[in-house]
Design a protein around this motif. Structure first.
Motif, PDB file in Angstrom:
ATOM      1  N   LEU A   1      -4.569 -13.422  17.445  1.00 40.69           N
ATOM      2  CA  LEU A   1      -4.036 -14.716  17.015  1.00 40.69           C
ATOM      3  C   LEU A   1      -2.644 -14.599  16.398  1.00 40.69           C
ATOM      4  N   TYR A   2      -2.425 -13.541  15.600  1.00 43.61           N
ATOM      5  CA  TYR A   2      -1.214 -13.504  14.780  1.00 43.61           C
ATOM      6  C   TYR A   2      -0.388 -12.222  14.873  1.00 43.61           C
ATOM      7  N   GLY A   3      -0.962 -11.121  15.320  1.00 45.17           N
ATOM      8  CA  GLY A   3      -0.345  -9.819  15.154  1.00 45.17           C
ATOM      9  C   GLY A   3       0.931  -9.614  15.957  1.00 45.17           C
ATOM     10  N   GLU A   4       2.044  -9.394  15.266  1.00 47.10           N
ATOM     11  CA  GLU A   4       3.304  -9.120  15.942  1.00 47.10           C
ATOM     12  C   GLU A   4       4.336  -8.628  14.934  1.00 47.10           C
ATOM     13  N   ILE A   5       4.877  -7.459  15.201  1.00 48.44           N
ATOM     14  CA  ILE A   5       6.009  -6.937  14.432  1.00 48.44           C
ATOM     15  C   ILE A   5       7.256  -7.070  15.303  1.00 48.44           C
ATOM     16  N   THR A   6       8.277  -7.699  14.768  1.00 54.96           N
ATOM     17  CA  THR A   6       9.518  -7.921  15.524  1.00 54.96           C
ATOM     18  C   THR A   6      10.707  -7.331  14.765  1.00 54.96           C
ATOM     19  N   LEU A   7      11.718  -6.965  15.529  1.00 53.46           N
ATOM     20  CA  LEU A   7      12.941  -6.388  14.971  1.00 53.46           C
ATOM     21  C   LEU A   7      14.123  -7.320  15.178  1.00 53.46           C
ATOM     22  N   LYS A   8      14.986  -7.404  14.179  1.00 53.55           N
ATOM     23  CA  LYS A   8      16.236  -8.131  14.297  1.00 53.55           C
ATOM     24  C   LYS A   8      17.278  -7.387  13.472  1.00 53.55           C
ATOM     25  N   ASN A   9      18.412  -7.066  14.100  1.00 47.56           N
ATOM     26  CA  ASN A   9      19.453  -6.273  13.431  1.00 47.56           C
ATOM     27  C   ASN A   9      18.877  -4.989  12.835  1.00 47.56           C
ATOM     28  N   GLY A  10      17.969  -4.376  13.592  1.00 43.44           N
ATOM     29  CA  GLY A  10      17.396  -3.106  13.181  1.00 43.44           C
ATOM     30  C   GLY A  10      16.335  -3.192  12.115  1.00 43.44           C
TER      31      GLY A  10
ATOM     32  N   GLU B   1       5.705  -5.015   0.803  1.00 39.17           N
ATOM     33  CA  GLU B   1       6.862  -5.150   1.685  1.00 39.17           C
ATOM     34  C   GLU B   1       7.262  -3.798   2.283  1.00 39.17           C
ATOM     35  N   GLU B   2       7.281  -2.761   1.469  1.00 43.03           N
ATOM     36  CA  GLU B   2       7.597  -1.431   1.982  1.00 43.03           C
ATOM     37  C   GLU B   2       6.520  -0.955   2.948  1.00 43.03           C
ATOM     38  N   ASP B   3       5.278  -1.267   2.620  1.00 43.85           N
ATOM     39  CA  ASP B   3       4.151  -0.838   3.457  1.00 43.85           C
ATOM     40  C   ASP B   3       4.253  -1.416   4.865  1.00 43.85           C
ATOM     41  N   ILE B   4       4.628  -2.684   4.973  1.00 45.66           N
ATOM     42  CA  ILE B   4       4.713  -3.338   6.289  1.00 45.66           C
ATOM     43  C   ILE B   4       6.031  -3.017   6.985  1.00 45.66           C
ATOM     44  N   GLN B   5       7.126  -2.995   6.238  1.00 48.01           N
ATOM     45  CA  GLN B   5       8.435  -2.809   6.875  1.00 48.01           C
ATOM     46  C   GLN B   5       8.790  -1.347   7.123  1.00 48.01           C
TER      47      GLN B   5
ATOM     48  N   ARG C   1       2.466  -9.291  35.116  1.00 46.81           N
ATOM     49  CA  ARG C   1       3.088  -8.434  34.121  1.00 46.81           C
ATOM     50  C   ARG C   1       2.487  -8.773  32.756  1.00 46.81           C
ATOM     51  N   TYR C   2       2.141  -7.739  32.011  1.00 43.84           N
ATOM     52  CA  TYR C   2       1.530  -7.922  30.694  1.00 43.84           C
ATOM     53  C   TYR C   2       2.353  -7.203  29.628  1.00 43.84           C
ATOM     54  N   GLU C   3       2.329  -7.741  28.413  1.00 48.32           N
ATOM     55  CA  GLU C   3       3.014  -7.129  27.274  1.00 48.32           C
ATOM     56  C   GLU C   3       2.138  -7.216  26.034  1.00 48.32           C
ATOM     57  N   VAL C   4       2.191  -6.169  25.222  1.00 43.17           N
ATOM     58  CA  VAL C   4       1.597  -6.257  23.886  1.00 43.17           C
ATOM     59  C   VAL C   4       2.638  -5.781  22.873  1.00 43.17           C
ATOM     60  N   PRO C   5       2.653  -6.380  21.678  1.00 43.27           N
ATOM     61  CA  PRO C   5       3.737  -6.119  20.720  1.00 43.27           C
ATOM     62  C   PRO C   5       3.461  -4.934  19.809  1.00 43.27           C
ATOM     63  N   PHE C   6       4.471  -4.584  19.031  1.00 40.40           N
ATOM     64  CA  PHE C   6       4.265  -3.666  17.916  1.00 40.40           C
ATOM     65  C   PHE C   6       3.314  -4.322  16.921  1.00 40.40           C
ATOM     66  N   LEU C   7       2.471  -3.507  16.294  1.00 38.73           N
ATOM     67  CA  LEU C   7       1.556  -4.014  15.273  1.00 38.73           C
ATOM     68  C   LEU C   7       1.579  -3.099  14.060  1.00 38.73           C
ATOM     69  N   ALA C   8       1.476  -3.680  12.869  1.00 38.49           N
ATOM     70  CA  ALA C   8       1.374  -2.915  11.627  1.00 38.49           C
ATOM     71  C   ALA C   8      -0.091  -2.706  11.270  1.00 38.49           C
ATOM     72  N   HIS C   9      -0.340  -1.791  10.348  1.00 35.93           N
ATOM     73  CA  HIS C   9      -1.707  -1.512   9.916  1.00 35.93           C
ATOM     74  C   HIS C   9      -2.132  -2.458   8.787  1.00 35.93           C
ATOM     75  N   ALA C  10      -1.245  -2.660   7.818  1.00 38.62           N
ATOM     76  CA  ALA C  10      -1.470  -3.604   6.719  1.00 38.62           C
ATOM     77  C   ALA C  10      -2.814  -3.399   6.042  1.00 38.62           C
TER      78      ALA C  10
ATOM     79  N   GLU D   1      11.152  -7.823  10.686  1.00 30.70           N
ATOM     80  CA  GLU D   1      11.276  -9.172  10.115  1.00 30.70           C
ATOM     81  C   GLU D   1      10.095  -9.545   9.229  1.00 30.70           C
ATOM     82  N   GLN D   2       8.921  -8.982   9.476  1.00 28.79           N
ATOM     83  CA  GLN D   2       7.744  -9.318   8.688  1.00 28.79           C
ATOM     84  C   GLN D   2       7.741  -8.475   7.401  1.00 28.79           C
ATOM     85  N   ALA D   3       7.284  -9.082   6.293  1.00 28.13           N
ATOM     86  CA  ALA D   3       7.374  -8.380   5.017  1.00 28.13           C
ATOM     87  C   ALA D   3       6.092  -8.397   4.201  1.00 28.13           C
ATOM     88  N   ASN D   4       5.304  -9.451   4.322  1.00 33.24           N
ATOM     89  CA  ASN D   4       4.083  -9.555   3.527  1.00 33.24           C
ATOM     90  C   ASN D   4       3.099 -10.414   4.303  1.00 33.24           C
ATOM     91  N   PHE D   5       1.993 -10.763   3.695  1.00 31.37           N
ATOM     92  CA  PHE D   5       0.955 -11.481   4.429  1.00 31.37           C
ATOM     93  C   PHE D   5       1.321 -12.933   4.736  1.00 31.37           C
TER      94      PHE D   5
END
Length: 723
Positions: free
Chosen positions: A641-650, A429-433, A336-345, A653-657
């Protein structure tokens, strides 16, 4: 007076459709192709003709109205090379202009809409633009022959002139332009043979480089119409949320703040400059109604996708009888494989400048889909499309984000409340979130090997968003679209029993969109990692295992062999290091990649070297080919290495570099690119390096540690396995 020749044009740009007929104010040949690197708006000049691609004026200047946009990928150098090659001109003699929004004239012939994406600008322009140049050349030669009363066969084009060989008479294109516009358009033209190319295939200096270095290049964020105000905004931290209440007392007291604009799900501060706007935003007190997605977390999305793969999906490809082959297999594998949400940044944050004047709206933006911006803005404002004027600009990083019109629509919503032009700039912050993210994907795979370790069965069922279904509904039918499945089907390998299903699942509370290689960025990681698992199960070398499956794909075998040779495959590596290989055929190009990776005792991963062999067909500008692979490798390595966008309480969680990390200069691998010479039509390359480096790194980690990574990013995957 000049003679205008009018030809119809549709979304499928045939040679005749591509040759447009209108004449410049000063006289000339308009067949259809100036890049506003400077700070003037070329589209507003008197001789601008939006229904033309090549325009040759009496001054000899050739103008290319560019239907694609430049965002660092080299399009504004490579595409003019196609015209210049057939017109027998130097690149220095061609000027470029951004095309205005016009789906009928400037639709990408491979997409059917006016857009820059899917790594297909060169693929779409390859034949029609060369034919446009060849037709212009033919008509110029015919005009010279008629003027001189000589046989057309005795004349030839060279360096912006037509020459009569027997007498040595010469006439410049500018001198011939008015007469050429009266020549009949030939029914067919001969294109130059690859062996006769003098420009295509040579490393050409980027036409946009000088302006980008000296600061005269105009990006969307540089637009400053007279009297412009600057705005920034806060949007609901939960997608689908609304503004409950606003206390702007402290904000209005900030020097330079002009007004507060309250929308249903956002509040904007309009000010004299960005500093004042940001201070006003920080002083704002907003109470939000989080709405139905207030409790959403990443775990719920992952669980929804995992459960979806237990159900049947739309069959993307079926070859042979997988069930029977699996039943008779000597060895069976499951994963089983998974890949996460990613932002453009992207380096240039989302921005758009709008001047709404009740009966008309003017927009300044850097967009990958400028006609979509115009259409959606017109709909939002209740205006006819021709009353929405859109000026497109260079883009400081697109990656698919600027195929969307949400940033323009948000600016339009704000501009309706502002007297005069307003530039809306999102904070980082708005750009990523509030991005529109690369989808989360979940795959369930199984395979069977015979007694000699050869694959006899392959099955893959995966679930995730269909961006195409939302963005281009006609492209989604029977539960499938080409973007979601590319890289998962039509593999270059000999796999006698092969079955792939796709289950469309749209997660709630988080929007998804194109990202630099959407389907392949997921599918190539999965398929090439699983191929590596099969090689390990067969106790075979990963390169040798792949090579044995490529008898029907000589181009794939050639890039695999070249990459392995240049990387020193098989040579000993120090302890803690490993080499991983990956192979793909996506976007019409063949690539093989070898990554040299080090894994420290604490689990930190360092990519030392990436070696890539590329068969892109005809490499129009080899320098751009190399740069595209290099950029893709950096982008993909960052994601691995680093790319992952995660959600908590809608909330994202990531906001800047600091929390959505980019690869640093000192972490960047040495990148080698080896281009295979080919006379095949060009393939695409803008996204190809991004999708391939990820499985190459994952396979190298396995070679170094024996630990198989089935989830990205690497840090998360290793942490879950335990260091």
């Amino acid at each position: 007076m000049t003679l205008a020749r009018t030809l119809s044009a549709g979304s499928n740009l045939s040679r005749r459709n591509f040759l447009v007929a209108s004449a410049a104010a000063g006289g000339g040949l308009i067949l259809g192709l100036a890049l506003p690197f400077g700070r003037s708006e070329a589209a507003g000049s008197a001789d601008f003709t939006p229904n033309a691609f090549i325009r040759i004026g009496s001054n000899g200047e050739v103008v290319l109205t560019m239907p694609y946009v430049e965002m660092g990928q080299g399009t504004y150098t490579a595409i003019p090379m196609l015209i210049a090659e057939e017109l027998e001109m130097s690149l220095a003699q061609v000027r470029l202009e951004h095309a205005p929004p016009n789906e009928k004239l400037y639709a990408n012939p491979l997409l059917g809409v006016q857009a820059t994406g899917n790594s297909n600008a060169i693929r779409g322009a390859w034949k029609p633009l060369r034919e446009a140049g060849a037709t212009a050349r033919t008509m110029l030669v015919a005009a010279a022959a008629q003027r001189w009363g000589v046989d057309q066969a005795a004349c030839r084009a060279q360096n912006g002139e037509v020459i009569h060989e027997p007498t040595g008479r010469r006439a410049s294109y500018g001198d011939l332009a008015a007469e050429a516009s009266k020549m009949p358009v030939p029914e067919s033209v001969s294109l130059k043979s690859p062996q006769d190319f003098t420009l295509i295939g040579t490393p050409a200096k980027r036409l946009d480089a000088t302006a980008k270095v000296n600061g005269t290049a105009v990006y969307g964020i540089d637009a400053r119409p007279a009297g412009v105000k600057i705005a920034t905004l806060a949007q609901s931290p939960v997608f689908g949320g609304r503004v409950k209440s606003v206390d702007d007392t402290a904000s209005t007291a900030v020097k330079g703040v002009q007004q507060i604009v309250r929308l249903d799900d956002a509040v904007a501060i309009v000010a004299d400059h960005m500093g004042a706007a940001k201070k006003g935003l920080e002083a704002l007190r907003i109470e939000w109604d989080d709405g139905p997605n207030a409790a959403l977390g990443t775990e719920q999305v992952a669980r929804q996708l995992e459960e979806a793969t237990l159900k049947t999906g739309a069959v993307a490809q079926n070859v042979g009888d997988v069930e029977m082959a699996m039943a008779n297999a000597a060895t069976r594998l499951k994963a089983r494989y998974e890949v996460p949400f990613l932002a453009h940044a992207a380096l240039e944050p989302m921005n758009c400048t709008v001047h709404f004047r009740k009966e008309e709206c003017e927009i300044w933006i850097g967009s990958q889909a400028v006609a979509r911006v115009q259409a959606m803005a017109a709909q939002a404002l209740g205006l006819p499309q021709d009353k929405v004027i859109v000026h497109n600009h260079l883009i400081g990083g697109g990656f698919g984000r600027r195929l969307e019109a949400d940033g323009a629509l948000r600016a339009v919503e704000i501009a309706k409340h502002v007297d005069g032009p307003v530039k809306v700039v999102w904070t980082r912050e708005e750009d990523i979130q509030h991005d529109m993210y690369r989808p989360y994907w979940f795959d369930r795979l199984s395979a069977g090997l015979d007694g000699e370790g050869r694959p006899v069965a392959w099955s893959n069922r995966f679930a995730g968003s269909s961006v195409i279904a939302r963005w281009l509904p006609p492209g989604f039918h029977d539960g499938l679209d080409l973007d979601s499945t590319e890289g998962a089907i039509n593999l270059p390998y000999d796999l006698p029993n092969f079955h792939v299903e796709y289950v469309r699942v749209e997660p709630p509370g988080i929007p998804t969109a194109f990202w630099r290689s959407v389907g392949p960025s997921h599918n190539v990681f999965v398929t090439e990692s699983f191929i590596d698992e099969m090689a390990a199960a067969a106790r075979q070398d990963p390169v040798a295992f792949r090579r044995s499956l490529l008898s029907k794909s000589p181009r794939a075998k050639a890039v695999l062999d070249l990459a392995a040779e240049k990387a020193g495959w098989g040579e000993a590596v120090p302890k803690g290091r490993g080499r991983g290989v990956a192979l793909q055929f996506v976007f019409g190009s063949y690539l093989a990649m070898v990554a040299d990776v080090e894994v420290s005792e604490d689990g930190a991963v360092r990519v030392h070297r990436a070696v890539c062999a590329v068969d892109v067909g005809t490499a129009v500008n080899p320098d751009t080919v190399e740069a595209q692979v290099q950029g893709g490798v950096i982008f993909g390595t960052t994601a691995a290495l680093y790319g992952e966008i995660t959600l908590k309480n809608g909330r994202v969680e990531q906001a800047n570099f600091d929390s959505y990390q980019m690869i640093r200069m000192n972490e960047a691998p040495t990148i080698e690119v080896h281009v295979v010479k080919s006379e095949e039509p060009p393939g695409g390359l803008g996204e190809a390096g991004t999708s391939l480096i990820v499985p190459a790194i994952a396979n190298a980690v396995f070679a170094a540690t024996g630990r198989r990574l089935r989830k990205m990013p690497i840090g998360t995957a290793l942490a879950k396995q335990g260091n």
